[in-house]
Design a protein around this motif. Structure first.
Motif, PDB file in Angstrom:
ATOM      1  N   GLY A 380       0.767  -1.234   0.000  1.00  0.00           N
ATOM      2  CA  GLY A 380       0.000   0.000   0.000  1.00  0.00           C
ATOM      3  C   GLY A 380       0.797   1.282   0.000  1.00  0.00           C
ATOM      4  N   GLU A 381       2.131   1.201  -0.145  1.00  0.00           N
ATOM      5  CA  GLU A 381       2.924   2.442  -0.158  1.00  0.00           C
ATOM      6  C   GLU A 381       2.907   3.123  -1.515  1.00  0.00           C
ATOM      7  OE1 GLU A 381       6.648   2.713   1.697  1.00  0.00           O
ATOM      8  OE2 GLU A 381       6.004   1.775   3.563  1.00  0.00           O
ATOM      9  N   GLY A 382       2.531   2.410  -2.564  1.00  0.00           N
ATOM     10  CA  GLY A 382       2.223   3.051  -3.834  1.00  0.00           C
ATOM     11  C   GLY A 382       3.409   3.525  -4.643  1.00  0.00           C
ATOM     12  N   THR A 383       3.244   4.682  -5.295  1.00  0.00           N
ATOM     13  CA  THR A 383       4.233   5.198  -6.238  1.00  0.00           C
ATOM     14  C   THR A 383       4.453   6.689  -6.009  1.00  0.00           C
ATOM     15  OG1 THR A 383       2.610   5.785  -7.932  1.00  0.00           O
ATOM     16  CG2 THR A 383       3.466   3.531  -7.989  1.00  0.00           C
ATOM     17  N   ASP A 384       5.566   7.169  -6.550  1.00  0.00           N
ATOM     18  CA  ASP A 384       5.837   8.601  -6.664  1.00  0.00           C
ATOM     19  C   ASP A 384       5.985   8.924  -8.143  1.00  0.00           C
ATOM     20  OD1 ASP A 384       5.904   9.201  -3.889  1.00  0.00           O
ATOM     21  OD2 ASP A 384       7.919   8.346  -3.765  1.00  0.00           O
ATOM     22  N   ALA A 385       5.653  10.152  -8.520  1.00  0.00           N
ATOM     23  CA  ALA A 385       5.649  10.519  -9.937  1.00  0.00           C
ATOM     24  C   ALA A 385       6.339  11.861 -10.157  1.00  0.00           C
ATOM     25  CB  ALA A 385       4.216  10.581 -10.462  1.00  0.00           C
ATOM     26  N   PHE A 386       6.837  12.031 -11.367  1.00  0.00           N
ATOM     27  CA  PHE A 386       7.375  13.325 -11.795  1.00  0.00           C
ATOM     28  C   PHE A 386       7.292  13.385 -13.308  1.00  0.00           C
ATOM     29  CE2 PHE A 386      11.023  10.466 -11.737  1.00  0.00           C
ATOM     30  CZ  PHE A 386      11.752  10.805 -12.868  1.00  0.00           C
ATOM     31  N   VAL A 387       7.477  14.574 -13.845  1.00  0.00           N
ATOM     32  CA  VAL A 387       7.473  14.786 -15.286  1.00  0.00           C
ATOM     33  C   VAL A 387       8.883  15.149 -15.717  1.00  0.00           C
ATOM     34  CG1 VAL A 387       6.592  16.167 -17.210  1.00  0.00           C
ATOM     35  CG2 VAL A 387       5.061  15.510 -15.331  1.00  0.00           C
ATOM     36  N   TYR A 388       9.402  14.412 -16.684  1.00  0.00           N
ATOM     37  CA  TYR A 388      10.712  14.720 -17.263  1.00  0.00           C
ATOM     38  C   TYR A 388      10.512  15.396 -18.607  1.00  0.00           C
ATOM     39  CZ  TYR A 388      14.705  13.858 -20.309  1.00  0.00           C
ATOM     40  OH  TYR A 388      15.694  14.000 -21.240  1.00  0.00           O
ATOM     41  N   ASP A 389      11.021  16.623 -18.720  1.00  0.00           N
ATOM     42  CA  ASP A 389      10.922  17.400 -19.952  1.00  0.00           C
ATOM     43  C   ASP A 389      12.323  17.580 -20.524  1.00  0.00           C
ATOM     44  OD1 ASP A 389      10.506  19.135 -22.012  1.00  0.00           O
ATOM     45  OD2 ASP A 389       9.541  20.708 -20.813  1.00  0.00           O
ATOM     46  N   PRO A 390      12.621  16.987 -21.688  1.00  0.00           N
ATOM     47  CA  PRO A 390      13.960  17.132 -22.271  1.00  0.00           C
ATOM     48  C   PRO A 390      14.353  18.581 -22.559  1.00  0.00           C
ATOM     49  CG  PRO A 390      12.724  15.391 -23.367  1.00  0.00           C
ATOM     50  CD  PRO A 390      11.753  16.112 -22.493  1.00  0.00           C
ATOM     51  N   ALA A 391      13.383  19.474 -22.663  1.00  0.00           N
ATOM     52  CA  ALA A 391      13.693  20.888 -22.887  1.00  0.00           C
ATOM     53  C   ALA A 391      14.192  21.565 -21.617  1.00  0.00           C
ATOM     54  CB  ALA A 391      12.462  21.621 -23.421  1.00  0.00           C
ATOM     55  N   ASP A 392      14.010  20.916 -20.476  1.00  0.00           N
ATOM     56  CA  ASP A 392      14.446  21.479 -19.194  1.00  0.00           C
ATOM     57  C   ASP A 392      15.068  20.375 -18.352  1.00  0.00           C
ATOM     58  OD1 ASP A 392      14.837  23.131 -16.990  1.00  0.00           O
ATOM     59  OD2 ASP A 392      12.767  22.852 -16.254  1.00  0.00           O
ATOM     60  N   PRO A 393      16.222  19.843 -18.784  1.00  0.00           N
ATOM     61  CA  PRO A 393      16.817  18.706 -18.084  1.00  0.00           C
ATOM     62  C   PRO A 393      17.481  19.123 -16.770  1.00  0.00           C
ATOM     63  CG  PRO A 393      18.263  19.443 -19.839  1.00  0.00           C
ATOM     64  CD  PRO A 393      17.008  20.258 -19.960  1.00  0.00           C
ATOM     65  N   VAL A 394      17.680  18.147 -15.910  1.00  0.00           N
ATOM     66  CA  VAL A 394      18.396  18.370 -14.653  1.00  0.00           C
ATOM     67  C   VAL A 394      19.860  18.686 -14.985  1.00  0.00           C
ATOM     68  CG1 VAL A 394      19.121  17.336 -12.474  1.00  0.00           C
ATOM     69  CG2 VAL A 394      16.855  16.806 -13.433  1.00  0.00           C
ATOM     70  N   PRO A 395      20.374  19.812 -14.490  1.00  0.00           N
ATOM     71  CA  PRO A 395      21.742  20.194 -14.852  1.00  0.00           C
ATOM     72  C   PRO A 395      22.791  19.356 -14.129  1.00  0.00           C
ATOM     73  CG  PRO A 395      20.844  21.776 -13.299  1.00  0.00           C
ATOM     74  CD  PRO A 395      19.723  20.839 -13.648  1.00  0.00           C
ATOM     75  N   THR A 396      23.850  19.028 -14.823  1.00  0.00           N
ATOM     76  CA  THR A 396      24.980  18.326 -14.227  1.00  0.00           C
ATOM     77  C   THR A 396      25.563  19.168 -13.101  1.00  0.00           C
ATOM     78  OG1 THR A 396      25.502  17.204 -16.299  1.00  0.00           O
ATOM     79  CG2 THR A 396      27.280  17.404 -14.680  1.00  0.00           C
ATOM     80  N   THR A 397      25.678  18.553 -11.918  1.00  0.00           N
ATOM     81  CA  THR A 397      26.237  19.249 -10.752  1.00  0.00           C
ATOM     82  C   THR A 397      27.194  18.292 -10.053  1.00  0.00           C
ATOM     83  OG1 THR A 397      24.144  20.449 -10.515  1.00  0.00           O
ATOM     84  CG2 THR A 397      25.671  20.535  -8.653  1.00  0.00           C
ATOM     85  N   GLY A 398      28.447  18.322 -10.488  1.00  0.00           N
ATOM     86  CA  GLY A 398      29.465  17.456  -9.914  1.00  0.00           C
ATOM     87  C   GLY A 398      29.345  16.025 -10.397  1.00  0.00           C
ATOM     88  N   GLY A 399      30.231  15.186  -9.880  1.00  0.00           N
ATOM     89  CA  GLY A 399      30.227  13.773 -10.235  1.00  0.00           C
ATOM     90  C   GLY A 399      31.567  13.310 -10.759  1.00  0.00           C
ATOM     91  N   ALA A 400      31.604  12.047 -11.190  1.00  0.00           N
ATOM     92  CA  ALA A 400      32.803  11.445 -11.784  1.00  0.00           C
ATOM     93  C   ALA A 400      32.767  11.736 -13.278  1.00  0.00           C
ATOM     94  CB  ALA A 400      32.836   9.947 -11.507  1.00  0.00           C
ATOM     95  N   LEU A 401      33.313  12.876 -13.665  1.00  0.00           N
ATOM     96  CA  LEU A 401      33.115  13.342 -15.036  1.00  0.00           C
ATOM     97  C   LEU A 401      34.337  14.094 -15.543  1.00  0.00           C
ATOM     98  CD1 LEU A 401      32.526  16.596 -14.504  1.00  0.00           C
ATOM     99  CD2 LEU A 401      30.262  15.756 -13.918  1.00  0.00           C
TER     100      LEU A 401
END
Length: 560
Positions: A380-401
């Motif tokens: 019964g814990e269900g789901t979480d949702a979000f909308v991913y829009d390629p025109a407004d992507p999550v910006p790269t902020t650090g990492g192994a890059l």
């Protein structure tokens, strides 16, 4: 210390008649001397690499050092095509270097990144004079860090790297026409300077217009898709056991080729080869002990290496034992099989193996209310949702890059990322005691989308007692989907060694982009047409979502 003489542009003729040129650094005293060889496409006189390679310093310590421009680059003849000729040219160059006047006939190779791969390619060709290799920050599988990751293109490195290599290409192409040369360079530099705001965003990413616009070779993603067999020119994965040589593998937890370094060591060790591994809290180009917005301490740097001495000196002693075993310097403590820097507690630790057999895979489950827990959810814990829009992507902020300068590597505050509506963040309760994670991290998501294809990105973070969340490891998988159907998506976050301190919390981010590090999935599959995707993550008893951490039991910490 010995005096050094330098010969510039010494020619070596390859089997097809193409002449490659090298600078040769020699001890002025009578030899014979072992030979160190580095082959690179960046210019053998490039100042930053010269500081890393230190050919003068190595020659003063009793080595002939050969630094060669690869085919089609700078002083060398031929046509430039990344990776294509490094196996044959590497073999021919090793044999040529071994026969140089003053050589003792033994050759070792060293250097980072592309230079590390030229070592592997030469070693796979088996020139008899090659006795040891020391590849630093280099990959194993080009589709796992160089060209792509989890099916997504490594756009972050592909675009700026290819443009920067294009400068020498244009200089050579227009050498007889200064006006055309200047115009071509201005256009290329313009696209390079604009990479963060426009060039990265051009479509289609998989056939990037900027490379055709300037007529320059690209890193290899596009060609490897047209000609899959061509990737063998820089693929080490699956072939390490063919190399019967000692090898020293050096890498960083925030390096774009972190996992490749580990995989290469693991394969060599499994094959019974003599191999050593050093992993520091470093990026591809940063080894000073301060990375991102975290100070790991001066002892973390390659200048101290936990008070073992400069990495360059450690490496040189390691090479000397294989290239001139009867002429070794005063005995030094041997390197352990594995030397790891454990972040969080900021300590170096010696180990006998990688991965650590004492690590216990431990699941943390995504739960309702953005909670992360060691206990699996009830029904019964269900789901979480979000909308991913390629025109407004999550910006790269650090990492192994490894990207343009606007996107530095390492651990950074994730507040802006986690404030976005298209990023789900699941957080544990404060830890009652320290928890060490050392090994490979994977996430298993039960996920659904209304798009025919989409991406799933997972990031592991440490939330300190002040509430600051910093990235530890992340990964991506590109999925082909049946719209609306929940499926398990496995995301490989690669490996780390990190202690989450008591009072800290563990956080897992789930989203669908990390741009421009990885190219945007347009959610349509056609490369040009874009649409938003509605994403769901399930976390109930029948549809678990979890991250699996290799936890070192408290009673076992510090064992070697």
């Amino acid at each position: 210390m010995l005096d050094v003489t330098i010969e510039h542009d010494v020619p070596a003729t390859m089997r097809d008649g193409v002449v490659l040129r090298a600078d040769v650094y020699r001890p002025s005293a009578e030899g014979p001397w072992p030979v160190l060889l580095a082959r690179l496409p960046y210019g053998k006189n490039q100042s930053l690499l010269a500081a890393v390679m230190d050919p003068v310093g190595k020659a003063r310590r009793g080595f002939i050092v050969v630094v060669q421009d690869t085919r089609g680059r700078f002083a060398s003849d031929g046509e430039w095509e990344p990776w294509t000729h490094e196996t044959d040219d590497g073999y021919d160059t090793v044999r040529w270097a071994a026969a140089l006047p003053g050589s003792n006939g033994s050759v070792g190779m060293y250097g980072p990144s592309y230079l590390g791969n030229t070592q592997w390619m030469a070693a796979l060709a088996k020139p008899p004079e090659l006795k040891a290799i020391s590849p630093m920050v280099t990959w194993a599988e080009p589709d796992d860090g160089l060209f792509a990751r989890g099916g997504a293109q490594e756009l972050g490195i592909t675009v700026p790297w290819s443009l920067m290599q294009g400068i020498d290409t244009l200089l050579r192409r227009h050498a007889d026409d200064p006006m055309a040369q200047g115009q071509a360079l201005m256009a290329l530099v313009g696209d390079t300077d604009a990479v963060a705001n426009s060039t990265y965003w051009e479509l289609p990413a998989g056939r990037h217009p900027v490379f055709e616009r300037h007529g320059i070779p690209e890193l290899g993603f596009e060609r490897s898709r047209r000609e899959p067999e061509w990737s063998a020119n820089c693929r080490v994965a699956g072939r390490q056991a063919e190399v019967d040589l000692p090898s020293l593998h050096s890498g960083g937890w925030y390096d774009i080729f972190c996992q490749g370094t580990l995989d290469n060591y693991t394969a060599m060790h499994a094959a019974g080869r003599t191999a050593n591994l050093i992993m520091g809290p470093w990026s591809h180009t940063g080894t000073l002990g301060y990375l991102g917005d975290v100070n790991f301490g001066l002892a973390a740097s390659t200048e101290l290496l936990g008070f073992r001495g400069r990495f360059a000196d450690v490496e040189l002693r390691w090479l000397r034992q294989w290239l001139a075993p009867d002429d070794a310097e005063s005995p030094q403590p041997e390197l352990p099989p594995v030397l790891l820097f454990v972040m969080g507690i900021n300590q170096w630790r010696e180990e006998q193996e990688w991965p650590l057999a004492r690590a216990v895979d431990t699941g943390l489950f995504l739960r309702a209310g953005n909670h992360l827990a060691f206990e699996a959810p009830d029904a019964g814990e269900g789901t979480d949702a979000f909308v991913y829009d390629p025109a407004d992507p999550v910006p790269t902020t650090g990492g192994a890059l490894l990207m343009s300068n606007e996107f530095p590597a390492g651990p950074f505050d994730q507040a802006e990322v986690e404030a976005r509506p298209d990023v789900l963040a699941y957080t544990s309760d404060p830890l009652a005691e320290d928890l060490e994670v050392t090994g490979r991290v994977r996430a298993h998501l039960t996920a659904a989308t209304d798009a025919p294809t989409t991406d799933w990105v997972v990031r592991l973070c440490d939330v300190d007692t002040q509430g600051v969340s910093r990235n530890i490891a992340d990964g991506i998988v590109r999925a082909v989907a049946t719209p609306g159907e929940f499926t398990e998506q496995v995301v490989d976050l690669w490996s780390t060694s990190y202690v989450f301190r008591a009072g800290h919390r563990i956080r897992v981010q789930v989203t669908s982009s990390n741009f421009p590090r990885w190219d945007r999935n347009l959610n349509t599959g056609d490369g040009l047409r874009s649409q938003a995707a509605h994403q769901e993550i399930a976390h109930d008893a029948a549809r678990l979502s979890r991250i699996v951490l290799p936890v070192i039991p408290a009673s076992a910490e510090g064992q070697a």
